[in-house]
Scaffold this active site. Structure first.
Site, PDB file in Angstrom:
ATOM      1  N   TYR A  61       1.769   1.757   6.822  1.00 26.70           N
ATOM      2  CA  TYR A  61       1.917   1.742   8.271  1.00 26.70           C
ATOM      3  C   TYR A  61       2.277   3.128   8.801  1.00 26.70           C
ATOM      4  O   TYR A  61       3.418   3.569   8.723  1.00 26.70           O
ATOM      5  CB  TYR A  61       2.977   0.734   8.700  1.00 26.70           C
ATOM      6  CG  TYR A  61       2.745  -0.685   8.228  1.00 26.70           C
ATOM      7  CD1 TYR A  61       1.476  -1.156   7.895  1.00 26.70           C
ATOM      8  CD2 TYR A  61       3.808  -1.583   8.125  1.00 26.70           C
ATOM      9  CE1 TYR A  61       1.275  -2.454   7.471  1.00 26.70           C
ATOM     10  CE2 TYR A  61       3.619  -2.882   7.705  1.00 26.70           C
ATOM     11  CZ  TYR A  61       2.346  -3.318   7.377  1.00 26.70           C
ATOM     12  OH  TYR A  61       2.160  -4.618   6.948  1.00 26.70           O
ATOM     13  N   HIS A 145       0.772  -4.973  -1.971  1.00 28.94           N
ATOM     14  CA  HIS A 145       0.054  -4.920  -0.706  1.00 28.94           C
ATOM     15  C   HIS A 145      -1.462  -4.899  -0.908  1.00 28.94           C
ATOM     16  O   HIS A 145      -2.007  -3.970  -1.504  1.00 28.94           O
ATOM     17  CB  HIS A 145       0.492  -3.668   0.049  1.00 28.94           C
ATOM     18  CG  HIS A 145       0.260  -3.720   1.531  1.00 28.94           C
ATOM     19  ND1 HIS A 145       0.520  -2.656   2.364  1.00 28.94           N
ATOM     20  CD2 HIS A 145      -0.205  -4.710   2.338  1.00 28.94           C
ATOM     21  CE1 HIS A 145       0.249  -2.992   3.606  1.00 28.94           C
ATOM     22  NE2 HIS A 145      -0.215  -4.235   3.622  1.00 28.94           N
TER      23      HIS A 145
END
Length: 348
Positions: A61, A145
């Site tokens: 992010y 992830h």
């Protein structure tokens, strides 16, 4: 953990308890557009003041910006009063040929690049680097992830590495976060993950995860953190926009029509599409927490209001009878009752 008005649920087999509503920090990493440092800090502050005590981020992010901002905003808060999660699988490394801006959805300079690596060594380096960016001494939950194309490497590297960190007490729990339910089902049934982060596959719009993944989590004693509940914005407004997105792309006309039908039915029952979308997840006792991405204090306040709204039971009956949601009240009641004892965890 300090008491809040928000109910909490504990990830099975762990001491990690999550507030029912959690703060997703992708937007404060400049997802899609730039956000100021002050707005990001205010969003975290508003979340804290509203009683949220679960905060989720990732190196991905904003090429580390989300972790840095979240860590800075939480600095000084009692560490035992909140739960922090981040992710592994993308190491951040200097970009030898920067061209200006990031190309993976974040409005940040591309002075770093993401290196996919799900090996045991990379996992440990990633955790250490996240601790540094977050400015904290521990991470409560670590997710693998998006290992979609990296099943074998994640299974042989990340899974045993994170299990070892958990067993040593370095982290409280570990799991996997993905936008699909099929591979998540494999992780749940073939490894000893504690929790999954399920993105967009159990929502008011679609419930593919209900067929096998959610029952498997119940049988195995695996928590579910449900994210992407607005399906990339398609369910986030009272009426979907004509250019609404789905799976981060332009939504097909058929899905926009379905969202409009859901909105019609919500209006009939005196509620709104986003309120129903948020409440839908809260209804299912298999869901440990719902994490929503929030960019500003105003967004936090809006989602807290939605979480407090009462949605009539008649809505769910109507939606089920029309074939728009899969589960019945009887199925939810079965999930509330004691389930089958989880089988022994798979050997690593």
């Amino acid at each position: 953990m300090e008491k809040t008005w928000l109910p909490t649920r504990t990830i099975p087999g762990t001491a990690v308890s999550l507030t029912s509503l959690g703060f997703g920090a992708a937007p404060v990493g400049n997802l899609y557009r730039s956000t100021s440092d002050d707005d990001a800090a205010d969003a975290v502050e508003a979340s804290w003041n509203a009683g949220l005590r679960y905060f989720d981020t990732a190196p991905h992010y904003g090429l580390g910006l989300s972790e840095r901002r979240l860590g800075g905003a939480l600095k000084g808060r009692p560490r035992d009063e909140y739960v922090l999660s981040t992710k592994v699988g993308r190491l951040l490394r200097p970009n030898p040929v920067p061209s200006g801006r990031d190309t993976e959805g974040f409005d940040v300079p591309d002075d770093l690049l993401r290196v996919r690596d799900y090996s045991a060594d990379a996992v440990k380096r990633s955790v250490d680097e996240s601790l540094d960016r977050l400015g904290t001494d521990r991470i409560d939950i670590v997710y693998i992830h998006d290992p979609d194309e990296h099943w074998a490497e994640a299974l042989g590297g990340a899974v045993p590495a994170l299990a070892d960190l958990r067993d040593q007490g370095v982290i409280g729990a570990y799991g996997v976060g993905m936008n699909q339910h099929e591979m998540l089902h494999r992780f749940v049934t073939e490894t000893d993950v504690n929790v999954i982060m399920l993105a967009g596959r159990y929502t008011l719009l679609e419930q593919g995860a209900l067929r096998d993944l959610i029952p498997a989590c119940q049988r195995r004693g695996v928590g579910i953190v449900n994210v992407g509940i607005f399906n990339s914005g398609l369910l986030s407004k009272d009426r979907p926009a004509a250019d609404a997105t789905y799976n981060y792309e332009q939504a097909p006309s058929a899905l926009i029509a379905r969202a409009n039908l859901l909105a019609d039915i919500c209006e009939i029952h005196g509620t709104t599409l986003p309120a129903a979308a948020l409440t839908f997840s809260f209804r299912n006792p298999a869901v440990t927490s719902v994490v929503v991405g929030m960019r500003t204090a105003a967004q936090v306040e809006r989602n807290v209001v939605l979480a407090q709204q009462s949605v009539p039971e008649s809505l769910w009956t109507d939606l089920h009878e029309r074939g728009l949601i899969a589960e019945t009240e009887a199925q939810l009641n079965e999930l509330k009752s004691p389930g089958t004892e989880a089988p022994p965890r798979a050997e690593q």
